[in-house]
Design an enzyme around this catalytic site. Sequence first.
Site, mmCIF file in Angstrom:
data_model
loop_
_atom_site.group_PDB
_atom_site.id
_atom_site.type_symbol
_atom_site.label_atom_id
_atom_site.label_comp_id
_atom_site.label_asym_id
_atom_site.label_seq_id
_atom_site.Cartn_x
_atom_site.Cartn_y
_atom_site.Cartn_z
ATOM 1 N N ARG A 104 0.881 -1.183 0.000
ATOM 2 C CA ARG A 104 0.000 0.000 0.000
ATOM 3 C C ARG A 104 0.908 1.219 0.000
ATOM 4 O O ARG A 104 1.686 1.416 0.936
ATOM 5 C CB ARG A 104 -0.924 0.013 1.217
ATOM 6 C CG ARG A 104 -1.638 1.342 1.395
ATOM 7 C CD ARG A 104 -2.752 1.317 2.403
ATOM 8 N NE ARG A 104 -3.907 0.598 1.887
ATOM 9 C CZ ARG A 104 -5.136 0.686 2.399
ATOM 10 N NH1 ARG A 104 -5.361 1.458 3.447
ATOM 11 N NH2 ARG A 104 -6.134 0.000 1.871
ATOM 12 N N HIS A 131 -7.313 0.662 -6.391
ATOM 13 C CA HIS A 131 -7.516 -0.191 -5.204
ATOM 14 C C HIS A 131 -8.253 -1.473 -5.647
ATOM 15 O O HIS A 131 -9.411 -1.695 -5.293
ATOM 16 C CB HIS A 131 -8.346 0.588 -4.180
ATOM 17 C CG HIS A 131 -8.362 -0.014 -2.809
ATOM 18 N ND1 HIS A 131 -7.576 -1.086 -2.442
ATOM 19 C CD2 HIS A 131 -9.079 0.321 -1.699
ATOM 20 C CE1 HIS A 131 -7.813 -1.379 -1.173
ATOM 21 N NE2 HIS A 131 -8.720 -0.554 -0.703
ATOM 22 N N GLN A 134 -10.167 -4.023 -3.224
ATOM 23 C CA GLN A 134 -11.485 -3.592 -2.757
ATOM 24 C C GLN A 134 -12.570 -3.986 -3.759
ATOM 25 O O GLN A 134 -13.662 -4.415 -3.390
ATOM 26 C CB GLN A 134 -11.486 -2.077 -2.552
ATOM 27 C CG GLN A 134 -12.816 -1.530 -2.050
ATOM 28 C CD GLN A 134 -13.147 -1.987 -0.641
ATOM 29 O OE1 GLN A 134 -12.330 -1.872 0.241
ATOM 30 N NE2 GLN A 134 -14.353 -2.506 -0.437
ATOM 31 N N ASP A 219 -17.222 7.385 -1.727
ATOM 32 C CA ASP A 219 -15.993 7.234 -0.943
ATOM 33 C C ASP A 219 -15.675 8.604 -0.361
ATOM 34 O O ASP A 219 -16.289 9.612 -0.745
ATOM 35 C CB ASP A 219 -14.859 6.743 -1.864
ATOM 36 C CG ASP A 219 -13.559 6.417 -1.131
ATOM 37 O OD1 ASP A 219 -13.587 6.279 0.108
ATOM 38 O OD2 ASP A 219 -12.511 6.315 -1.807
ATOM 39 N N CYS A 259 -16.366 1.781 0.456
ATOM 40 C CA CYS A 259 -15.235 0.914 0.807
ATOM 41 C C CYS A 259 -14.815 1.061 2.267
ATOM 42 O O CYS A 259 -14.139 0.183 2.798
ATOM 43 C CB CYS A 259 -14.058 1.177 -0.115
ATOM 44 S SG CYS A 259 -13.345 2.823 0.045
ATOM 45 N N ARG A 287 -13.618 -8.518 2.125
ATOM 46 C CA ARG A 287 -12.194 -8.304 1.856
ATOM 47 C C ARG A 287 -11.424 -9.568 2.241
ATOM 48 O O ARG A 287 -10.508 -9.987 1.543
ATOM 49 C CB ARG A 287 -11.673 -7.105 2.669
ATOM 50 C CG ARG A 287 -12.239 -5.749 2.273
ATOM 51 C CD ARG A 287 -11.830 -5.353 0.879
ATOM 52 N NE ARG A 287 -10.397 -5.322 0.725
ATOM 53 C CZ ARG A 287 -9.603 -4.312 1.097
ATOM 54 N NH1 ARG A 287 -10.128 -3.227 1.606
ATOM 55 N NH2 ARG A 287 -8.302 -4.359 0.905
HETATM 56 N N1 NVA Z 1 -9.957 6.782 -1.462
HETATM 57 C C1 NVA Z 1 -9.581 6.333 -0.146
HETATM 58 C C2 NVA Z 1 -9.820 4.858 -0.012
HETATM 59 C C3 NVA Z 1 -9.502 4.305 1.358
HETATM 60 C C4 NVA Z 1 -9.677 2.817 1.442
HETATM 61 C C5 NVA Z 1 -8.132 6.676 0.122
HETATM 62 O O1 NVA Z 1 -7.295 6.477 -0.764
HETATM 63 O O2 NVA Z 1 -7.842 7.170 1.215
HETATM 64 N N1 CP Z 2 -11.269 -0.081 2.408
HETATM 65 C C1 CP Z 2 -10.005 -0.167 2.854
HETATM 66 O O1 CP Z 2 -9.065 -0.428 2.115
HETATM 67 O O2 CP Z 2 -9.874 0.022 4.189
HETATM 68 P P1 CP Z 2 -8.493 0.201 4.990
HETATM 69 O O3 CP Z 2 -7.926 1.548 4.606
HETATM 70 O O4 CP Z 2 -8.921 0.143 6.435
HETATM 71 O O5 CP Z 2 -7.565 -0.905 4.631
#
Ligand code: NVA
Ligand code: CP
Length: 301
Positions: A104, A131, A134, A219, A259, A287
């Site tokens: 990540r 992502h 997800q 989101d 998500c 997930r």
């Molecule tokens: N768009 C959000 C998704 C988190 C799972 C982010 O990147 O923070």
């Molecule tokens: N939806 C998602 O990826 O959640 P986290 O940021 O908690 O991993």
Amino acid sequence: MTARHFLSLMDCSQSELVSLIKRGVELKALHRQGAIYEPLKNRVLGMIFEKASTRTRVSFEAGMIQLGGQAIFLSPRDTQLGRGEPIEDSARVLSSMVDAVMIRTFAHAELQTFAAHSKVPVINGLTDDLHPCQLLADMQTYLEHRGSIQGKTVAWIGDGNNMCNTFIQAAVQFDFNLRIACPEGFEPDQQFLDQAGDRVMLTRDPREAAAGAHLINTDVWASMGQEDEAESRLKRFAPFQVTPATLDLADESVLFMHCLPAHRGEEVSTELMDDPRSVVWDQAENRLHAQKALVEFLLVD
Ligand code: NVA
Ligand code: CP
């Protein structure tokens, strides 16, 4: 390097993706029955997190343990990655010790660089662009509740962010129509829109996106790394809050997805989170099951 990576939904064929989702449903049933299924005994997943996570970390870690393997959490704060060791070198070293790596991070290019120098499969656990894990859970959730998503109409209401980009790729791979409603200046990346052609429609009107939709998604308005913009975005995005009234415009079978984490009172109203049409908690649980299907696909011959 010949390892099979999962950096985006485009790394799998359409039929592989459908099989993955169906396998997620099967693994969920096995787990619920309490069955012991450990095909990944002695296999190790390295997990590099340059951004925070609850769901992604716990689902991969729990999933690996349930499949008989182990997961190692690696924070750049505590590794040489955080002190400037080149990604290429880290990839060569880590991939000589573990069986797969989940990352990540911020720039998608860093994930690609790592993958290019890794001997083992690399999984995208979220980048600024995409992502895909997800979406595996989301597509499994839709399948469980409503059957195939092929030919359905999906709405994305809010920021044209990494999740929105991934929904565009999902529209191509799972064969549905996508309507995106976002404020001007917050559109998804053009490269993804170009990939999707006329199956994606852009509008400024959330009501137009929602009308007749079978699935409505949103989101956060400011993603990780955009904390400085959170305040200024509030006013700009206010007309894009998804509420039960938004879903009332949709098809009667409509589902709501997010998500998570959610900001109640911003992109989603408080009451919608637990509306009967909301499946956000199923998405989160899936997930675990969808990613178990993914690591099984990547690691079991
Ligand atoms: N768009 C959000 C998704 C988190 C799972 C982010 O990147 O923070
Ligand atoms: N939806 C998602 O990826 O959640 P986290 O940021 O908690 O991993």
